[in-house]
Design a protein around this motif. Structure first.
Motif, PDB file in Angstrom:
ATOM      1  N   UNK A  69       1.001  -1.121  -0.095  1.00  0.00           N
ATOM      2  CA  UNK A  69      -0.035  -0.105   0.144  1.00  0.00           C
ATOM      3  C   UNK A  69       1.024   1.169   0.077  1.00  0.00           C
ATOM      4  N   UNK A  70       1.805   1.167   1.012  1.00  0.00           N
ATOM      5  CA  UNK A  70       2.792   2.427   0.965  1.00  0.00           C
ATOM      6  C   UNK A  70       3.628   2.507  -0.304  1.00  0.00           C
ATOM      7  N   UNK A  71       4.034   1.609  -1.020  1.00  0.00           N
ATOM      8  CA  UNK A  71       4.634   1.560  -2.421  1.00  0.00           C
ATOM      9  C   UNK A  71       3.704   1.906  -3.401  1.00  0.00           C
ATOM     10  N   UNK A  72       2.509   1.713  -3.247  1.00  0.00           N
ATOM     11  CA  UNK A  72       1.258   2.282  -4.365  1.00  0.00           C
ATOM     12  C   UNK A  72       0.966   3.583  -3.936  1.00  0.00           C
ATOM     13  N   UNK A  73       1.149   4.194  -2.857  1.00  0.00           N
ATOM     14  CA  UNK A  73       1.033   5.529  -2.424  1.00  0.00           C
ATOM     15  C   UNK A  73       2.140   6.420  -3.142  1.00  0.00           C
ATOM     16  N   UNK A  74       3.385   5.871  -2.955  1.00  0.00           N
ATOM     17  CA  UNK A  74       4.661   6.457  -3.388  1.00  0.00           C
ATOM     18  C   UNK A  74       4.891   6.523  -4.747  1.00  0.00           C
ATOM     19  N   UNK A  75       4.565   5.345  -5.626  1.00  0.00           N
ATOM     20  CA  UNK A  75       4.754   5.261  -6.865  1.00  0.00           C
ATOM     21  C   UNK A  75       3.448   4.945  -7.392  1.00  0.00           C
ATOM     22  N   UNK A  76       2.431   5.685  -7.597  1.00  0.00           N
ATOM     23  CA  UNK A  76       1.042   5.409  -8.201  1.00  0.00           C
ATOM     24  C   UNK A  76       1.113   5.065  -9.592  1.00  0.00           C
ATOM     25  N   UNK A  77       2.069   5.546 -10.411  1.00  0.00           N
ATOM     26  CA  UNK A  77       2.367   5.039 -11.855  1.00  0.00           C
ATOM     27  C   UNK A  77       2.565   3.583 -11.854  1.00  0.00           C
ATOM     28  N   UNK A  78       3.038   3.017 -10.881  1.00  0.00           N
ATOM     29  CA  UNK A  78       3.496   1.294 -11.046  1.00  0.00           C
ATOM     30  C   UNK A  78       2.202   0.565 -10.351  1.00  0.00           C
ATOM     31  N   UNK A  79       1.415   0.334 -11.176  1.00  0.00           N
ATOM     32  CA  UNK A  79       0.187  -0.435 -10.736  1.00  0.00           C
ATOM     33  C   UNK A  79       0.222  -2.009 -10.264  1.00  0.00           C
ATOM     34  N   UNK A  80       1.711  -2.478 -10.607  1.00  0.00           N
ATOM     35  CA  UNK A  80       1.683  -3.829  -9.830  1.00  0.00           C
ATOM     36  C   UNK A  80       1.616  -3.965  -8.610  1.00  0.00           C
ATOM     37  N   UNK A  81       1.913  -2.713  -7.826  1.00  0.00           N
ATOM     38  CA  UNK A  81       2.034  -2.779  -6.161  1.00  0.00           C
ATOM     39  C   UNK A  81       0.670  -2.731  -5.637  1.00  0.00           C
ATOM     40  N   UNK A  82      -0.488  -2.287  -6.601  1.00  0.00           N
ATOM     41  CA  UNK A  82      -1.861  -2.311  -6.068  1.00  0.00           C
ATOM     42  C   UNK A  82      -2.058  -3.847  -6.441  1.00  0.00           C
ATOM     43  N   UNK A  83      -1.957  -4.469  -7.234  1.00  0.00           N
ATOM     44  CA  UNK A  83      -2.111  -6.052  -7.390  1.00  0.00           C
ATOM     45  C   UNK A  83      -1.439  -6.802  -6.366  1.00  0.00           C
ATOM     46  N   UNK A  84      -0.424  -6.626  -6.024  1.00  0.00           N
ATOM     47  CA  UNK A  84       0.400  -7.126  -5.247  1.00  0.00           C
ATOM     48  C   UNK A  84      -0.469  -7.019  -3.604  1.00  0.00           C
ATOM     49  N   UNK A  85      -0.858  -5.764  -3.383  1.00  0.00           N
ATOM     50  CA  UNK A  85      -1.541  -5.330  -2.446  1.00  0.00           C
ATOM     51  C   UNK A  85      -2.849  -6.154  -2.052  1.00  0.00           C
ATOM     52  N   UNK A  86      -3.606  -6.105  -3.283  1.00  0.00           N
ATOM     53  CA  UNK A  86      -4.909  -6.937  -3.375  1.00  0.00           C
ATOM     54  C   UNK A  86      -4.485  -8.349  -2.957  1.00  0.00           C
ATOM     55  N   UNK A  87      -3.720  -8.965  -3.450  1.00  0.00           N
ATOM     56  CA  UNK A  87      -3.352 -10.401  -3.409  1.00  0.00           C
ATOM     57  C   UNK A  87      -2.853 -10.781  -2.073  1.00  0.00           C
ATOM     58  N   UNK A  88      -2.134  -9.880  -1.259  1.00  0.00           N
ATOM     59  CA  UNK A  88      -1.879 -10.042   0.120  1.00  0.00           C
ATOM     60  C   UNK A  88      -3.091  -9.755   0.933  1.00  0.00           C
ATOM     61  N   UNK A  89      -4.006  -8.927   0.699  1.00  0.00           N
ATOM     62  CA  UNK A  89      -5.118  -8.819   1.165  1.00  0.00           C
ATOM     63  C   UNK A  89      -6.113 -10.041   1.431  1.00  0.00           C
ATOM     64  N   UNK A  90      -6.188 -10.505  -0.145  1.00  0.00           N
ATOM     65  CA  UNK A  90      -7.185 -11.891  -0.143  1.00  0.00           C
ATOM     66  C   UNK A  90      -6.456 -12.801   0.592  1.00  0.00           C
ATOM     67  N   UNK A  91      -5.008 -13.064   0.751  1.00  0.00           N
ATOM     68  CA  UNK A  91      -4.563 -14.215   1.550  1.00  0.00           C
ATOM     69  C   UNK A  91      -4.415 -13.871   3.093  1.00  0.00           C
ATOM     70  N   UNK A  92      -4.905 -12.645   3.383  1.00  0.00           N
ATOM     71  CA  UNK A  92      -5.098 -12.415   4.767  1.00  0.00           C
ATOM     72  C   UNK A  92      -6.606 -12.524   5.105  1.00  0.00           C
TER      73      UNK A  92
END
Length: 433
Positions: A69-92
């Motif tokens: 989530x922090x990476x997504x905020x720092x680098x909004x142009x790199x959308x892969x971090x949003x995908x990783x965040x969503x996958x981690x939230x799903x696993x949680x």
């Protein structure tokens, strides 16, 4: 920067040290080092990314999601971090949060299919099977799957190349045949993973007939491909009424490696044996098991200390099958036999499957749904006493590195669990210990 031993890490070597820890799967140590580094440089992209990865590997999914989530905020142009965040939230198991983050990526064509797969998995985990099925169908339709009536790009390419091979053979143009065949093989290697990804969605939904349908669609291209044959065999086996068809796919794989049968996965051999038994071909099952036993004995002769589990797993699977069908007399005896000799066959994994059969047996005995002969009960007690003797240094479960409540070291052994199961048997049948 000091390492975990207290010794300072030389300038310029921090990254190398962290990567070395990650390579060696020492994620908890890497987390400590990265945590210290991020206190000094909280916006470090590399630091946050590696920390997120380590947390994910440690199954600390909520903490991994925070990093992404922090990476997504720092680098909004790199959308892969949003995908990783969503996958981690799903696993949680934070399904609403995972859905919200995934939704933001749907407009990006590069992530569209991966997001749909994730959303389908979320719906399935939430128990919304119609919602999951609808997303899966939307995904397959988008990829030119079964329900779309169309064919995807790889289907078309393979058909075109098949035609090229036939034409080149007709024209006796060896060079063109070789080129077209090579191109066909390369395209097939790209096609198989796409096909397996489609099939896996329905496999996870336990919709085995749909998986079979997807595989049948690809039979013209894949019927000689081992990975395809193996997965078709598995899906036929799982349907529990197509054992004869499953044998037709398992047998060629096993026969291909018959002279080195231990090169075949143990679960393939186990499923083939079960398929033989379920179609009353017991002699074939016994012959296959004798062949496995002979090769294991030969290997054991060459390397006496080597632990080999093929025959053990085959017997465990067959024993579990009989227990599941209520034939505990035969099933439990088979499970017990599978772990002999205990010094070579008793391990954390094999104990896990054996104790599941015993727990199922005890549950049914306590509900008075089955009655066992005294000789079988005596055999069970004797087996547990052997496990108690040989299981002192064998962990009952493999603990996760960051469990908050650590299991007492004396309780996490096969010996401890064997005693517990033996006490339960005595309690249920009313014997005096």
């Amino acid at each position: 920067m000091a390492g975990l031993s207290g010794a300072p890490i030389p300038d310029g070597e921090f990254t190398a040290v962290v990567y070395r820890l990650i390579r060696d799967a020492r994620y908890a140590e890497a987390v400590q080092l990265l945590g210290g580094e991020l206190q000094r440089s909280p916006r470090s992209r590399a630091g946050l990314s590696l920390l997120g990865y380590c947390y994910y590997r440690l199954q600390e999914f909520a903490l991994a999601a925070e990093c992404y989530e922090q990476l997504g905020q720092l680098h909004p142009e790199l959308e892969q971090y949003r995908l990783y965040q969503a996958q981690a939230l799903y696993k949680a198991c934070l399904y609403p949060e995972a859905t919200r983050v995934a939704f933001l990526l749907l407009d990006n064509p590069a992530y569209h299919n991966r997001v749909l797969r994730l959303q389908a998995a979320i719906k399935y985990s939430e128990g919304d099977l119609p919602g999951a099925r609808s997303l899966v169908e939307q995904l397959l339709s988008g990829e030119g799957g079964e329900d779309s009536g169309g064919e995807n790009e790889l289907d078309g390419q393979l058909r075109r190349l098949t035609k090229q091979v036939q034409e080149a053979r007709h024209n006796r143009d060896d060079e063109a045949v070789k080129k077209a065949v090579n191109e066909y093989d390369d395209t097939l290697e790209k096609y198989i993973p796409v096909l397996m990804a489609q099939a896996k969605i329905y496999w996870n939904l336990e919709n085995y007939p749909m998986v079979e349908k997807i595989f049948r669609k690809s039979v013209e291209f894949c019927n000689d491909h081992d990975v395809w044959k193996l997965n078709v065999a598995h899906v036929l086996f799982m349907q529990e009424n197509k054992y004869t068809e499953a044998i037709g796919f398992y047998e060629p794989i096993v026969k291909k490696h018959y002279d080195n049968i231990l090169n075949v996965s143990a679960i393939v051999l186990a499923n083939l044996c079960v398929s033989y038994i379920m179609t009353s071909q017991n002699e074939e099952a016994e012959e296959l098991m004798r062949k496995i036993e002979k090769e294991e004995e030969q290997l054991s002769y060459e390397d006496p200390d080597k632990k080999i589990y093929h025959l053990c797993i085959v017997n465990l699977v067959i024993g579990t099958l009989y227990c599941a069908k209520g034939n505990y007399d035969f099933g439990i005896s088979r499970v017990i036999k599978s772990l002999e000799p205990y010094n070579k066959k008793l391990g954390t994994d094999t104990w896990y499957y054996a104790k599941r059969c015993f727990l199922s047996l005890l549950e049914n005995m306590s509900k008075h749904m089955i009655v066992l002969r005294d000789s079988v009960i005596q055999e069970c007690v004797q087996f547990l006493e052997h496990c108690e003797l040989y299981g002192r240094n064998i962990p009952a479960v493999i603990e996760q590195p960051l469990e908050e409540e650590r299991m007492h070291i004396g309780k996490n052994t096969v010996t401890y669990e064997s005693r517990q199961l033996k006490a339960l048997i005595y309690e249920i049948i009313g014997w005096n210990m």
